[in-house]
Enzyme design. Structure first.
Site, short mmCIF file in Angstrom:
data_model
loop_
_atom_site.label_atom_id
_atom_site.label_comp_id
_atom_site.label_asym_id
_atom_site.label_seq_id
_atom_site.Cartn_x
_atom_site.Cartn_y
_atom_site.Cartn_z
N SER A 188 4.27 2.33 8.20
CA SER A 188 3.85 1.34 7.23
C SER A 188 5.03 0.73 6.49
O SER A 188 5.98 1.42 6.11
CB SER A 188 2.91 1.98 6.19
OG SER A 188 1.62 2.07 6.68
N HIS A 204 0.82 -1.22 0.00
CA HIS A 204 0.00 0.00 0.00
C HIS A 204 0.85 1.26 0.00
O HIS A 204 0.33 2.35 -0.28
CB HIS A 204 -0.98 -0.01 1.18
CG HIS A 204 -0.40 0.33 2.51
ND1 HIS A 204 -0.24 -0.59 3.52
CD2 HIS A 204 0.04 1.51 3.02
CE1 HIS A 204 0.26 0.01 4.59
NE2 HIS A 204 0.46 1.28 4.31
#
Length: 501
Positions: free
Chosen positions: A397, A253
């Site tokens: 992330s 992502h």
């Protein structure tokens, strides 16, 4: 680190001199015969006082072996800490144990990356090792709990040198790891050996001993030597972990919006985003390969591998993490570590200057799935605490969730993926479960020849879901406004609040 909050945050000094290769892998009589830009290794035999030999030391799965081996690797590496050879020493491999009239005799190999400006001789290396061992054990020795305390380490026999060149496709650490390391190499279906740095992994040679991130604390330099800062146009955007000299692993992502490798750079070898220490190494990205089944709606298969333009040289502060086998068991309640430069507080969006770390607990899958309305898949795992307070956040992330095994090595259990808010009660972090995707990772980094010069496109699985942008997130996320661009992440309406990392 939920999808809705892909952690986005934000130069470093130049790299240390890289290792260079010797022209031959034969044992050579002197350093003069070695190419001046080559990595050199020295083998030693040491007799250990204070502990007794047991035949179980010749079995790598025994408890004695698993306790003694990482302890000795740290001891031998730390012996050079106060010498001029400190930064040159790049690794240690225990080659074996034997009985020395009940004492333990260990043979090991030390690797060095000398430079023309700092010549290295066997005499200099041996003297530094001898002095360092004596100093390290002088006061209270090295305790091994039930196995006693190492009180002395005496060099015996002759020192041998090895000027090494790796086999094709192998690690620049030389040819030894395939036969002497404690984690076996992986062979691909095509029969080619993957880089042996997958075997020589998970160690922290800069650490003498073996929680923003929200609720964490600053990490020491060398504590997470596999940690990478991925920067898009010079701004920290996501984390990643080093797998081999040529490959990193991160979250898919992170690349839904910026898919051009030329827009990215990777920094490692430092805990500072500004590169205030001298060891920061900047690496160009040649290729980004997200998992072909990555689902932008659900964050399933949230993994990507990145190929570097040039191999990175491993040092005490730059090391690969271990990739677990598909059957590797990370038990519920195990305490593991997360690290990253993500926001320190979800509501204030405070970014740290230095790498943060925290201890989190692996949570029961059924329990965690119930907390997230049963949207978890087998490719996800949860870590954190039901009461919250400690968690990964935006900017983390793609970063690593690592667990230390009895061998002392650290294995990549998860990749920061998503969650609701940051450090909220009953909203633990959700991570990509690496054991379920390790076969794809190995295939991806072994089956893409360097001649392929394209990036595999991300697959967007549906067209009728809502695209969450930063403005929408500010109004739909409880627990704090999000100002971080979300790179066009798509999620169903019922999952909008899940996005965080």
């Amino acid at each position: 680190l939920p999808l809705s909050t892909v952690r986005k945050a934000g130069s470093s000094h130049g790299p240390k001199p890289p290792h260079v290769l010797c022209a031959s892998d034969r044992h050579l009589p002197s350093l003069a015969a070695c190419h001046p830009t080559g990595e050199t290794s020295f083998e030693h035999t040491v007799e250990l006082g204070g502990i007794t030999f047991n035949s179980s030391l010749q079995t790598e799965n025994s408890d004695y072996y698993r306790v003694l081996t990482p302890a000795l690797e740290r001891l031998f590496l730390s012996s050079f800490q106060d010498s001029q050879l400190d930064w040159m020493c790049t690794g240690c491999t225990i080659l074996g144990y034997r009985n020395g009239n009940s004492s333990v005799i260990v043979r090991f190999r030390l690797r060095f990356a000398p430079q023309d400006s700092h010549p290295l001789s066997s005499t200099m290396e041996e003297e530094a090792l001898r002095h360092g061992l004596a100093a390290a054990l002088h006061e209270q020795g090295l305790s091994l709990d039930a196995y006693g305390t190492i009180s002395s380490a005496s060099l015996t026999g002759m020192t041998s040198q090895d000027c090494q060149a790796p086999e094709q496709g192998a690690s620049t650490k030389g040819h030894t790891s395939r036969t002497t390391n404690h984690v076996s190499d992986t062979q691909t279906a095509s029969g080619h050996w993957l880089s042996s740095s997958l075997a020589d992994c998970g160690s922290r040679p800069a650490m003498q001993t073996a929680s923003r991130i929200v609720g964490g604390s600053e990490a020491s330099r060398g504590e997470f030597p596999w940690q990478v800062s991925l920067r898009e146009n010079n701004e920290h955007f996501c984390g990643a972990a080093i797998l081999t000299e040529k490959w990193l692993v991160s979250a898919a992502h992170c690349f839904t919006e910026f898919q051009d490798p030329a827009m990215w750079a990777a920094y490692t070898g430092t805990t500072s985003l500004r590169g205030s220490d001298s060891g920061a190494v900047k690496m160009g990205i040649a290729r980004i390969i997200p998992h072909p089944s990555y689902n932008t709606d659900t964050a399933d298969y949230d993994v990507a591998v990145l190929e570097l333009k040039r191999p990175v040289s491993f040092t005490k502060y730059i090391q690969p993490v271990c990739l677990p086998d598909a059957g590797h068991h990370f038990p519920t309640s195990k305490k593991c570590l997360i690290s990253g430069w993500g926001y320190l507080k979800e509501d204030f969006l405070v970014k740290p200057e230095y790498l943060q770390k925290a201890t989190v607990e692996l949570l029961d899958q059924t329990l965690c799935s119930s907390l997230y309305s049963h949207v978890l898949t087998d490719r996800m795992l949860c870590a954190g605490y039901l009461e919250g307070k400690i968690d990964s956040c935006q900017g983390d992330s793609g970063g690593p969730l690592v667990c230390q095994e009895p061998s002392g090595k650290f294995f990549l259990a998860g990749i920061v993926s998503w969650g609701i808010g940051c450090a909220e009660a009953r909203r633990p972090g959700v991570y990509t479960r690496v054991t379920k995707l390790r076969d794809w990772i190995l295939d991806a980094i072994s089956e893409f020849p360097t001649s392929i010069a394209r990036t595999v496109p991300l697959i967007h699985s549906s067209t009728n879901s809502n695209v969450v942008n930063s403005e929408e997130l500010n109004s739909t996320t409880s627990g704090g406004a999000r100002t971080t661009p979300l790179m066009g992440v798509k999620v169903p309406q019922e999952q909008e609040s899940f996005l965080k990392k």
